[in-house]
Design an enzyme around this catalytic site. Structure first.
Site, PDB file in Angstrom:
ATOM      1  N   ARG A 255      13.405 -51.472 -58.567  1.00  0.00           N
ATOM      2  CA  ARG A 255      13.164 -52.927 -58.542  1.00  0.00           C
ATOM      3  C   ARG A 255      13.578 -53.484 -59.896  1.00  0.00           C
ATOM      4  NH1 ARG A 255       8.672 -55.265 -60.423  1.00  0.00           N
ATOM      5  NH2 ARG A 255       7.113 -53.728 -59.839  1.00  0.00           N
ATOM      6  N   HIS A 259       7.777 -57.965 -59.671  1.00  0.00           N
ATOM      7  CA  HIS A 259       7.267 -57.667 -58.324  1.00  0.00           C
ATOM      8  C   HIS A 259       7.412 -58.902 -57.419  1.00  0.00           C
ATOM      9  CE1 HIS A 259       4.737 -56.319 -55.066  1.00  0.00           C
ATOM     10  NE2 HIS A 259       3.997 -57.392 -55.227  1.00  0.00           N
ATOM     11  N   TYR A 268       4.345 -54.160 -68.247  1.00  0.00           N
ATOM     12  CA  TYR A 268       4.025 -52.757 -67.924  1.00  0.00           C
ATOM     13  C   TYR A 268       5.221 -51.811 -67.873  1.00  0.00           C
ATOM     14  CZ  TYR A 268       5.066 -54.616 -63.243  1.00  0.00           C
ATOM     15  OH  TYR A 268       5.655 -55.229 -62.172  1.00  0.00           O
TER      16      TYR A 268
END
Ligand code: TPP
Length: 359
Positions: A255, A259, A268
């Site tokens: 990805r 998100h 993160y």
């Protein structure tokens, strides 16, 4: 290509440098390569535009498919018109190839459920699924119905790597194995389930090997290689159509974006990891491959980019003209006959809504 070996071995036709590392089988012909390239470029153009719309307050929360276009395109091209597709929320490319207009996809992300009301080939497909893994059990239901009716069709369901940690996934896969269902599970392993990395999501070395316990075939493909995805789905569809049961395909990808537009992935994960992943992304490698085969030129590239921009822009303008969905729709399409407690709630909501100036 044979898929009877170990689930640990990743199948690949076109590597990250755009080189053909496995001879292309007959269905991976020039027309397929060009069609998948067009779809992937179209969806990337669309995706970037939708994120921009969200950033300017003209779109609801959106789940980008940046970097995962090859999975969607490979499925969309290999799945038959008679088959049933049960998507999750990163399947923009598959839906596009099944004829769901970009305008309608934006309608859905804009908060209007009519965006999930498909026509044409996609008429029998399921709506976008935001609850994690619930669609996999639905797919087992659809595949059971297909089997009971003796039809030559299959159900193909997609989910993320995180979804494979849920009970629904294991239950559905177990059923697919024991009833030999015409069902295909394609896992979009994009390495992250929001901020949870793949390695602390499951103890299994690969997701493909989860198939072993269910007694079905499972294998891993390079999800950034549209040929690998297409070939695997094509194989699994043919197998399902002739009554040979279910397949789990783990498509390994990454990805590249957040998100959703409500997330900030820089909190993160490292820039180094993302930069490394960009080197494996699916569009550039296919473009290099097309150039090497003499199928692509700079002029064609410019023409395609302008065609994509135009189609996306027309869809955006049509989307922006849509009237807001009536609030009553929230109640009107849940039950054939609305239960009395919802009738009361509806009256209450509509009254409040009109007091606030809504229609
Ligand atoms: C049943 C359920 N639990 C939790 C959530 C919240 N949620 C939304 S996306 C997500 C992570 C999904 O990760 P993955 O399955 O890997 O798919 P990806 O988004 O990475 O493509 C979670 C936990 C949800 N939507 N549904």
């Amino acid at each position: 290509m044979q898929y009877t070996t170990t689930p640990y071995q990743q199948k690949q036709f076109i590597n990250e440098e755009g080189l053909c590392v496995t001879p292309l089988t007959s269905h991976l012909n020039n027309a397929m390569l060009l069609e998948s390239y067009r779809a992937m470029v179209m969806i990337r153009t669309f995706d970037q535009r939708v994120v921009a719309l969200q950033r300017t307050g003209q779109m609801g929360t959106y789940a980008s498919c940046l970097g995962q276009e090859a999975i969607g395109a490979g499925i969309g091209l290999a799945l038959g018109a008679e088959d049933v597709f049960l998507p999750y929320y990163r399947d923009q490319a598959t839906q596009y190839l099944r004829g769901v207009p970009l305008e309608q996809q934006m309608q859905y992300w804009g908060g209007n459920e009519w965006g999930n009301h498909f026509t044409g080939v996609a008429a029998q497909d399921f709506p976008n699924c935001v609850p994690i893994a619930t669609q996999v059990t639905h797919a087992a239901g659809v595949a059971s119905a297909i089997k009971i009716r003796g039809e030559k069709r299959c159900a193909l369901v997609t989910c993320g790597d995180g979804a494979t940690s849920r009970g629904d996934f294991y239950e559905a896969m177990n059923l697919a194995g024991v009833w030999q269902l015409p069902m295909i599970m394609v896992v979009n392993n994009n390495q992250w389930a929001i901020s949870v990395p793949r390695q602390i999501q499951t103890g299994a070395t690969t997701i493909a090997q989860k198939a072993v316990a269910a007694g079905i075939e499972g294998f891993q493909v390079d999800g950034n290689d549209v040929c690998a995805v297409y070939d695997a789905v094509h194989y699994a569809v043919k197998k399902a159509h002739c009554g040979k049961g279910s397949t789990l395909i783990e498509a390994v990808s990454y990805r590249l974006g957040d998100h959703t537009t409500a997330d900030d992935a820089t909190r993160y994960r490292s820039h180094e990891e993302v930069n490394e992943a960009w080197k494996r992304e699916p569009i550039k490698r296919l473009q290099t491959c097309l150039h090497q085969k003499g199928l692509w030129s700079e002029n064609q590239e410019q023409a395609l980019l302008s065609e994509c921009k135009q189609e996306v822009e027309q869809s955006v303008q049509a989307y922006l003209k849509h009237e807001e969905q009536p609030v009553s729709d929230l109640f009107d399409y849940l039950f054939e006959e609305t239960p009395s407690h919802l009738v009361t709630q509806k009256e209450h909501v509509l009254k409040k809504w009109s007091m606030l100036g809504g229609k």
